[in-house]
Design a protein around this motif. Structure first.
Motif, PDB file in Angstrom:
ATOM      1  N   ASN A   5     -17.605 -27.020  42.921  1.00 13.36           N
ATOM      2  CA  ASN A   5     -16.083 -25.770  42.554  1.00 13.36           C
ATOM      3  C   ASN A   5     -16.511 -24.802  43.610  1.00 13.36           C
ATOM      4  O   ASN A   5     -15.780 -24.609  44.072  1.00 13.36           O
ATOM      5  CB  ASN A   5     -15.709 -25.268  41.463  1.00 13.36           C
ATOM      6  N   ALA A  62     -14.837 -23.572  46.539  1.00 12.80           N
ATOM      7  CA  ALA A  62     -14.152 -21.907  47.087  1.00 12.80           C
ATOM      8  C   ALA A  62     -15.205 -21.590  48.028  1.00 12.80           C
ATOM      9  O   ALA A  62     -13.450 -20.729  48.811  1.00 12.80           O
ATOM     10  CB  ALA A  62     -14.665 -21.703  45.476  1.00 12.80           C
ATOM     11  N   ALA A 118     -13.873 -20.192  40.998  1.00 14.91           N
ATOM     12  CA  ALA A 118     -13.281 -19.705  41.752  1.00 14.91           C
ATOM     13  C   ALA A 118     -14.171 -18.326  41.928  1.00 14.91           C
ATOM     14  O   ALA A 118     -13.975 -17.404  42.683  1.00 14.91           O
ATOM     15  CB  ALA A 118     -11.688 -19.338  41.795  1.00 14.91           C
ATOM     16  N   CYS A 128      -9.459 -14.694  43.035  1.00 12.78           N
ATOM     17  CA  CYS A 128      -9.465 -15.942  43.295  1.00 12.78           C
ATOM     18  C   CYS A 128     -10.120 -16.521  41.943  1.00 12.78           C
ATOM     19  O   CYS A 128      -8.952 -17.728  42.059  1.00 12.78           O
ATOM     20  CB  CYS A 128     -11.172 -15.957  43.961  1.00 12.78           C
ATOM     21  N   ALA A 180      -6.750 -19.408  40.744  1.00 10.22           N
ATOM     22  CA  ALA A 180      -6.793 -20.792  40.265  1.00 10.22           C
ATOM     23  C   ALA A 180      -6.129 -20.897  38.869  1.00 10.22           C
ATOM     24  O   ALA A 180      -6.182 -22.469  38.541  1.00 10.22           O
ATOM     25  CB  ALA A 180      -9.101 -20.887  40.327  1.00 10.22           C
ATOM     26  N   ALA A 184      -7.094 -26.618  42.888  1.00  9.61           N
ATOM     27  CA  ALA A 184      -7.309 -25.159  42.531  1.00  9.61           C
ATOM     28  C   ALA A 184      -7.453 -24.035  43.012  1.00  9.61           C
ATOM     29  O   ALA A 184      -6.723 -23.262  42.645  1.00  9.61           O
ATOM     30  CB  ALA A 184      -6.621 -25.179  40.820  1.00  9.61           C
ATOM     31  N   LEU A 185      -8.377 -24.175  43.989  1.00 11.13           N
ATOM     32  CA  LEU A 185      -9.707 -23.045  44.597  1.00 11.13           C
ATOM     33  C   LEU A 185      -8.002 -22.425  45.756  1.00 11.13           C
ATOM     34  O   LEU A 185      -7.698 -23.187  46.705  1.00 11.13           O
ATOM     35  CB  LEU A 185     -10.782 -23.577  44.995  1.00 11.13           C
TER      36      LEU A 185
END
Length: 320
Positions: A38, A42, A258, A294, A298, A307-308
């Motif tokens: 992730n 990101a 994130a 951020c 997310a 979702a990032l």
């Protein structure tokens, strides 16, 4: 820009359709995830060069993860496929505020089989930001690999970042090995912990004593998050709090990743040297503010990679 290299697990989050006490039919939707993966995504979505190092199964889910990483611009040359184990799965349930619980299908899992010989040739020859987390400590062999990678990166002049990211149900004993996690944290210059994780890791010590111990071990900057509440920034000459934007959360799966990804992206643009943390309280405060935006973005969307945020997403939260 300084590239970001994330090492550890890539897995598939099977996200439940239910929220809270919903009694409707439950279905699970696969989303690409895994904390260090992730973070790599990101950074890539914020136009920072990023690479992911890890192992996935030579199976449907493993190929799905590689495709997803590539689609977001992550360098996957360091991703290894294996037929010796399957790609890890995490079944994710959410309460009415989007907070999640995990049921992991791991071990066995492919990411636990990564060894030093799988590292791409010359991976740490150029300065980089290297990011790790504690989920790669849960078996002895992968723990040895993780600690060795952290040491190699540090010797090569990389900035080592560690997110505690404790998932107690991944550990055979049912709780994280406090001493092993602390060893990994102390190998880093940048550490992120949640308030709950800090309360676990400090044992019988006070928060202040635990922070002092980490700084004495060589950590330069410590970030303490607490969901939607203020982020505490501690370090040598640093003691600030930053308030995140207030949003309605639907899925907190990628919020922390994130956050740290946004922070590492700002560090990448700023550049790293041996004095990156000194006399930079204004820069670090701004960077943490961006990281907060951020994370806030997310949690308003389901899944992890999907979702990032991009730059336009975090700009939209500037005055929230």
């Amino acid at each position: 820009m300084t590239p970001v290299i994330a090492f550890g697990e890539a897995l598939v989050d099977m996200l439940s359709s239910r929220l809270g006490d919903d009694t409707g039919q439950e279905t699970f939707t696969p989303y690409a995830g895994g904390a260090p993966a992730n973070v790599a995504v990101a950074c890539a979505r914020l136009n920072v060069p990023s690479q992911f190092l890890g192992m996935v199964g030579d199976d449907t889910f493993g190929h799905f993860l590689i495709r997803e990483l590539k689609s977001h611009g992550v360098d996957t040359q360091g991703v290894v496929l294996t037929k010796e184990a399957r790609t890890a799965l995490a079944f994710v349930s959410r309460d009415s505020s989007g907070e999640r619980t995990f049921d992991f299908y791991r071990p066995p899992a492919a990411d636990l089989l990564y060894r030093l010989e799988h590292l791409p040739h010359g991976v740490f020859e150029q300065p980089a930001i290297v990011h790790l987390c504690s989920n790669s400590l849960t078996d002895p062999e992968i723990a040895d690999t993780t600690l060795a990678i952290a040491a190699m990166a540090k010797r090569a002049g990389c900035l080592v970042s560690v997110d505690a990211n404790l998932r107690h149900n991944l550990w055979t004993e049912g709780s994280a090995d406090l001493w092993l996690v602390t060893e990994l944290l102390d190998s880093a210059e940048l550490v992120k912990v949640s308030l709950d994780e800090l309360d676990y890791l400090r044992g019988g010590h006070s928060q202040e004593a635990w922070i002092s111990q980490r700084l004495a071990a060589g950590v330069k900057v410590i970030l303490i998050t607490d969901g939607p509440n203020k982020v505490v920034l501690k370090g040598v000459g640093l003691d600030h709090t930053i308030t995140p934007p207030q949003v309605t959360a639907v899925d907190t799966t990628a919020g922390g990743d994130a956050f740290i990804g946004g922070l590492l992206a700002e560090l990448s643009r700023h550049g790293i040297d041996e004095n990156w943390y000194q006399d930079n309280s204004a820069f670090l405060t701004r960077a943490v503010d961006i990281a907060c935006r951020c994370g806030a973005h997310a949690v308003t969307r389901p899944g992890a990679y999907a979702a990032l945020p991009t730059h336009s997403d975090i700009e939209a939260l500037r005055n929230t």
